[in-house]
Design an enzyme around this catalytic site. Structure first.
Site, mmCIF file in Angstrom:
data_model
loop_
_atom_site.group_PDB
_atom_site.id
_atom_site.type_symbol
_atom_site.label_atom_id
_atom_site.label_comp_id
_atom_site.label_asym_id
_atom_site.label_seq_id
_atom_site.Cartn_x
_atom_site.Cartn_y
_atom_site.Cartn_z
ATOM 1 N N GLU A 468 0.748 -1.191 0.244
ATOM 2 C CA GLU A 468 -0.251 0.016 -0.001
ATOM 3 C C GLU A 468 0.903 1.092 -0.172
ATOM 4 O OE1 GLU A 468 -3.905 -1.476 2.041
ATOM 5 O OE2 GLU A 468 -2.464 -0.938 3.377
ATOM 6 N N GLU A 536 -4.352 -10.045 -0.014
ATOM 7 C CA GLU A 536 -5.167 -9.710 0.948
ATOM 8 C C GLU A 536 -6.823 -10.234 0.554
ATOM 9 O OE1 GLU A 536 -4.738 -6.297 3.468
ATOM 10 O OE2 GLU A 536 -2.695 -6.428 3.196
#
EC number: 3.2.1.23
Length: 628
Positions: A468, A536
């Site tokens: 991220e 994820e």
């Protein structure tokens, strides 16, 4: 050289006098030490240290490293441990926002203005707590007369080191080892080691992981006596031949110290048969190229077969100076022309989890018991893969994964989530590392640390550039670093989904977080340019994982889908004594009067923080068991 506090503000200063990262192989004096797993070349400095906490840099004891300094009013603290869990400062959990948001205005150096270094941002930060450590020690006899290095396995977040009043070095990158040469200043007795740790520096912009924000020396500290001839680095590349039966052994060795003497190298199988034996005269660099082993056992989750490498280092009189043992396996990961990820020529299916290092009493200062317990839990519940979210883990974890056949996505210590996502919206106006030149070397250094330290571990199938952190030229440069150093593994990065025009330059696989099964299927139905994984998925908060079967069905329909890593393995929560009930209870984010906080978002695990499985673990065991 004199240390300067302004390094905290400068993204171009992230290591000073720090030794280059190298392979994590152990070394012993002889076979008996190896049998006992106790090297006489190593001296632990773990234990009680003297300690002073300061609320900010301005109030710190500036000359505490001098021998004449009176530290009689210092406290005592256990090393390794987290400062916040010793009740010195505020405990805080936050996911995306940086800890200072809403309290202190900060922007990353050079991000909004190429001429603005943001001087004083951390060196004068009112929230930048400082811990001053002192450790006095004598060298144990086996280290006398040798070059002596010190290795800090993990320190959050920026560290200055002095020995006997002399400045030794500076380091950032909290989750990889920092090693320094103490030889010029070491003495036999009464050494004074001083370490100054700042909670924040420019490194904080790169370490915005979803976690409790701790500080201090949280992993082990060791001294190493370096033999007169020493194997400093080992680059092991065992390959699998195109017939998927034979192995090809390649090895590069780099020695420091005296170059007289010889080495004796052996490779043995699990029953002790010698597959390779070589004797070579010592020189700085030794290579063994393309040694063929017929009909090798291939390493995978079902049969994590490891061969034993032994390197004996002798002086010119045939005295054994050093023994280096290392276990390795033969395995081959690749992408087929049909965009299917193959391990040893067969389709790879990832039944994975993301795993923060966590202990309900010690925070991220985990123990060997924690690690072995987690491995056993993996095996009991058909979990075959782990993503080291979002930083390199303790070194023993990689050895355990080698030995137990756990596939590893080895992630860099990088997340800058709060620099590009604000209030749920993508807004990368001051994203770092981005394409900002002054941040490039810092993130490449993090890639180098991760690669060089762990490059010999068979279990690592993927290098991950981080988490991220959006995407730009500096992420591209990290990808290029891995591709230029290692053609035996794949590279992963999910954040490029925000810059699709860069997908041909970043990541070997298409990776996305929490993409619903229908959208995953749409991608797979439209001639996918890359294999797909969910780095994820199945966000395990509360009573979750009920829809897992919808993802698992895709494995049977689409060979380009390789599965993914559940978020996540264990809750981040801490046992505290509740004075009202008189009981020990688990507390989550926000339960420590931490503001701001993302509260119970720290509780996303398949297990509670005390490692008690949640009901969702039953779902995982069943569905992951369908594709063992």
């Amino acid at each position: 050289m004199q240390a300067t506090i302004n390094w905290l503000d400068n993204p171009e200063v992230f290591r000073v006098n720090q030794l280059p990262a190298h392979s994590d192989h152990p070394f012993y004096r002889d076979y008996r030490e190896w049998q006992k797993q106790n090297s006489s070349y190593q001296q632990s400095l773990n234990g009680q240290w003297r300690f002073h906490f300061s609320p900010n840099p301005m109030d710190r004891p500036k000359h505490f490293y001098e021998r004449s300094f009176d530290s009689s009013n210092f406290d005592s603290i256990s090393v390794p441990s987290e400062i916040e869990l010793n009740d010195y400062t505020q405990n805080q959990y936050t996911n995306i926002w940086y800890p200072w948001e809403g309290k202190i205005f900060r922007r990353p150096a050079y991000a909004l203005d190429p001429n603005d270094p943001e001087e004083g941002s951390f060196s004068q930060g009112k929230d930048n707590t400082v811990v001053s450590y002192i450790k006095q020690f004598d060298l144990k006899p086996a280290l006398l007369g040798k070059n002596v290095h010190i290795k800090f396995e993990g320190v959050e977040r920026a560290m200055y080191v002095w020995l006997n009043g002399h400045f030794v070095g500076y380091a950032e990158d909290s989750f990889t080892p920092s090693e320094f040469d103490l030889t010029p200043y070491i003495q036999a007795k009464d050494n004074l080691l001083a370490v100054e740790v700042f909670k924040h520096s420019t490194a904080s912009w790169l370490e915005d992981q979803d976690m409790f924000r701790f500080s201090g020396i949280f992993r082990s500290v060791e001294l190493f006596g370096i033999p007169e001839t020493h194997l400093n680095d080992m680059d092991l590349k065992p390959r699998v031949a195109d017939n998927y039966q034979d192995g090809i052994f390649n090895l590069k060795l780099h020695f420091t110290g005296k170059k007289t003497g010889s080495i004796h190298l052996l490779v043995k199988d699990v029953v002790g048969h010698t597959l390779l034996e070589k004797k070579e005269a010592l020189k700085e660099n030794i290579q063994i190229n393309d040694e063929k082993f017929e009909n090798v056992h291939l390493w995978d989750n079902h049969n994590p077969y490891l061969y034993q490498l032994l390197i004996e280092v002798y002086d010119e009189h045939q005295n054994l100076l050093e023994l280096v043992p290392f276990q390795f396996g033969f395995r081959r990961i690749e992408i087929s022309s049909e965009k299917v990820v193959l391990l040893n020529g067969k389709r790879l299916i990832i039944n994975g989890v993301n795993r923060h290092e966590w202990d309900d009493k010690r925070g991220r200062s985990v123990t060997m018991t924690d690690m072995t317990t987690d491995i056993n839990t993996f095996k009991e519940n058909n979990i075959n893969a782990v993503r080291t979210c979002h930083y390199p883990n303790q070194i023993p974890w990689y050895y355990l994964c080698d030995q137990n056949g756990i596939y590893v996505m080895a992630e860099n210590n990088l997340e800058s989530h709060g620099t590009w996502q604000k209030m749920g919206q993508t807004e990368p106006s001051y994203n770092v590392p981005g394409s900002i030149l002054q941040w490039k070397e810092a993130v490449i250094d993090r890639a180098r640390n991760n690669y060089e330290t762990f490059k010999n571990h068979t279990s690592i199938l993927f290098w991950s550039l981080g988490n991220e952190s959006y995407a730009g030229d500096n992420i591209i440069a990290m990808n290029e670093f891995y591709k230029s150093h290692d053609d035996t593994r794949l590279v992963h990065y999910e954040g490029v989904v925000h810059r699709p025009e860069l997908k041909d330059k970043i990541s070997d696989v298409e990776s996305c977080m929490y993409l619903p099964p229908k959208q995953v299927e749409e991608y797979l139905q439209n001639d996918p340019p890359k294999p797909f994984m969910e780095c994820e998925y199945m966000h395990d908060m509360g009573n979750s994982d009920g829809g897992m079967g919808s993802y698992i069905k895709l494995i049977d329909k689409y060979p380009q889908y390789m599965g993914g890593f559940i978020w996540d393995f264990i809750d981040q929560a801490l046992f505290v004594h509740d004075p009202v009930s008189g009981q020990d209870v688990l507390r989550y984010g926000g339960d420590f009067d931490d503001r701001h906080s993302d509260y119970e978002f720290s509780g996303d695990g398949l297990m509670f923080a005390d490692r008690t499985p949640k009901p969702a673990m039953q779902e995982v065991r069943y569905y992951y068991g369908l594709h063992k």
